[in-house]
Design a protein around this motif. Sequence first.
Motif, PDB file in Angstrom:
ATOM      1  N   MET A  59       1.992 -15.943  41.767  1.00 49.35           N
ATOM      2  CA  MET A  59       1.050 -16.857  40.691  1.00 49.35           C
ATOM      3  C   MET A  59       1.899 -16.929  39.167  1.00 49.35           C
ATOM      4  O   MET A  59       2.673 -16.080  39.092  1.00 49.35           O
ATOM      5  CB  MET A  59      -0.071 -15.888  40.511  1.00 49.35           C
ATOM      6  N   VAL A  60       1.796 -17.892  38.872  1.00 55.93           N
ATOM      7  CA  VAL A  60       2.488 -18.625  37.388  1.00 55.93           C
ATOM      8  C   VAL A  60       1.365 -18.242  36.232  1.00 55.93           C
ATOM      9  O   VAL A  60       0.185 -18.769  36.411  1.00 55.93           O
ATOM     10  CB  VAL A  60       2.886 -19.770  37.219  1.00 55.93           C
ATOM     11  N   PHE A  61       1.712 -17.530  35.218  1.00 57.36           N
ATOM     12  CA  PHE A  61       0.754 -17.215  34.386  1.00 57.36           C
ATOM     13  C   PHE A  61       1.647 -16.893  32.898  1.00 57.36           C
ATOM     14  O   PHE A  61       2.227 -16.232  32.701  1.00 57.36           O
ATOM     15  CB  PHE A  61       0.141 -15.853  34.566  1.00 57.36           C
ATOM     16  N   LEU A  62       1.389 -18.074  32.001  1.00 58.52           N
ATOM     17  CA  LEU A  62       1.868 -18.055  30.548  1.00 58.52           C
ATOM     18  C   LEU A  62       3.586 -17.953  30.594  1.00 58.52           C
ATOM     19  O   LEU A  62       4.097 -17.126  30.096  1.00 58.52           O
ATOM     20  CB  LEU A  62       1.331 -17.018  29.724  1.00 58.52           C
ATOM     21  N   GLY A  63       4.207 -18.494  31.453  1.00 51.05           N
ATOM     22  CA  GLY A  63       5.535 -18.570  31.704  1.00 51.05           C
ATOM     23  C   GLY A  63       6.175 -17.443  32.310  1.00 51.05           C
ATOM     24  O   GLY A  63       7.406 -17.249  32.616  1.00 51.05           O
ATOM     25  N   CYS A  64       5.381 -16.831  33.178  1.00 53.35           N
ATOM     26  CA  CYS A  64       5.695 -15.694  33.731  1.00 53.35           C
ATOM     27  C   CYS A  64       5.276 -15.659  35.417  1.00 53.35           C
ATOM     28  O   CYS A  64       4.299 -16.223  35.643  1.00 53.35           O
ATOM     29  CB  CYS A  64       5.180 -14.070  33.326  1.00 53.35           C
ATOM     30  N   ILE A  65       6.230 -15.274  36.300  1.00 59.17           N
ATOM     31  CA  ILE A  65       5.804 -15.161  37.605  1.00 59.17           C
ATOM     32  C   ILE A  65       5.397 -13.802  38.245  1.00 59.17           C
ATOM     33  O   ILE A  65       5.998 -12.892  37.777  1.00 59.17           O
ATOM     34  CB  ILE A  65       7.000 -15.641  38.589  1.00 59.17           C
ATOM     35  N   VAL A  66       4.119 -13.679  38.488  1.00 53.19           N
ATOM     36  CA  VAL A  66       3.476 -12.524  38.901  1.00 53.19           C
ATOM     37  C   VAL A  66       3.426 -12.561  40.353  1.00 53.19           C
ATOM     38  O   VAL A  66       2.753 -13.315  41.037  1.00 53.19           O
ATOM     39  CB  VAL A  66       2.060 -12.235  38.224  1.00 53.19           C
ATOM     40  N   GLY A  67       4.059 -11.382  40.860  1.00 47.19           N
ATOM     41  CA  GLY A  67       4.203 -11.304  42.491  1.00 47.19           C
ATOM     42  C   GLY A  67       4.143  -9.805  42.889  1.00 47.19           C
ATOM     43  O   GLY A  67       3.864  -8.764  42.182  1.00 47.19           O
ATOM     44  N   GLU A  68       4.612  -9.672  44.236  1.00 47.96           N
ATOM     45  CA  GLU A  68       4.606  -8.611  44.775  1.00 47.96           C
ATOM     46  C   GLU A  68       5.444  -7.384  44.018  1.00 47.96           C
ATOM     47  O   GLU A  68       5.426  -6.223  44.010  1.00 47.96           O
ATOM     48  CB  GLU A  68       4.935  -8.462  46.308  1.00 47.96           C
ATOM     49  N   ASN A  69       6.618  -7.942  43.450  1.00 49.13           N
ATOM     50  CA  ASN A  69       7.602  -7.154  42.888  1.00 49.13           C
ATOM     51  C   ASN A  69       7.575  -6.992  41.632  1.00 49.13           C
ATOM     52  O   ASN A  69       8.211  -6.648  40.874  1.00 49.13           O
ATOM     53  CB  ASN A  69       9.031  -7.634  43.203  1.00 49.13           C
ATOM     54  N   GLY A  70       6.405  -7.311  41.021  1.00 48.08           N
ATOM     55  CA  GLY A  70       6.367  -7.347  39.586  1.00 48.08           C
ATOM     56  C   GLY A  70       6.042  -8.558  38.905  1.00 48.08           C
ATOM     57  O   GLY A  70       5.793  -9.612  39.458  1.00 48.08           O
ATOM     58  N   MET A  71       6.396  -8.626  37.390  1.00 47.40           N
ATOM     59  CA  MET A  71       6.496  -9.851  36.774  1.00 47.40           C
ATOM     60  C   MET A  71       8.071 -10.264  36.276  1.00 47.40           C
ATOM     61  O   MET A  71       8.555  -9.430  36.075  1.00 47.40           O
ATOM     62  CB  MET A  71       5.643  -9.433  35.438  1.00 47.40           C
ATOM     63  N   SER A  72       8.190 -11.442  36.325  1.00 52.40           N
ATOM     64  CA  SER A  72       9.564 -11.969  35.736  1.00 52.40           C
ATOM     65  C   SER A  72       9.218 -13.270  35.011  1.00 52.40           C
ATOM     66  O   SER A  72       8.211 -14.018  35.277  1.00 52.40           O
ATOM     67  CB  SER A  72      10.381 -12.205  36.989  1.00 52.40           C
ATOM     68  N   MET A  73      10.025 -13.470  34.458  1.00 53.68           N
ATOM     69  CA  MET A  73      10.168 -14.852  33.552  1.00 53.68           C
ATOM     70  C   MET A  73      10.243 -15.989  34.763  1.00 53.68           C
ATOM     71  O   MET A  73      11.229 -15.898  35.531  1.00 53.68           O
ATOM     72  CB  MET A  73      11.014 -14.848  32.635  1.00 53.68           C
TER      73      MET A  73
END
Length: 157
Positions: free
Chosen positions: A1-15
Amino acid sequence: MVFLGCIVGENGMSMDPSKVEAIKAWPVPKSTSQSKTGASNVVADALSRRHTLLIELDARMLGFEHINKLYKAYPEFAKDIIEPTGLYTVQDGYLLKGNRLCIPNGSIRELLVCEAHGGAIAGHFRVNKTNDIVSEHFYWPKMSKDVQEIMAKCVVC
């Protein structure tokens, strides 16, 4: 899922890599203040400081927008607001002496002194320190005398 320029996934959050690249590709702003150095940049720097002061005061001070309407009512500033001299300038309707905002006579002066003396970031400084703090950004005739009189009423001191 993309949220405010970040990608939120199973491995946490990344830009989001595309957002990072877009930021890296932004051009460097060009302005007259960046192309001039030292004494040749004094005018641009002074104008910038005046503008910043007015914006900050407007955001922090209730009723600030009415100060410029009071100048003509007080003889101490009336002539300078109508015919600015070398000592005084008018910016956005506000009278400045150098980079200091001229404050007409009234309760606003006492408010500024009290805030500089015992406000949230002040520590009930002595007269000279309080006067230095107020006079850094503001000007009015006989300021030192007013600071002394206002501080004499401080119940904490």
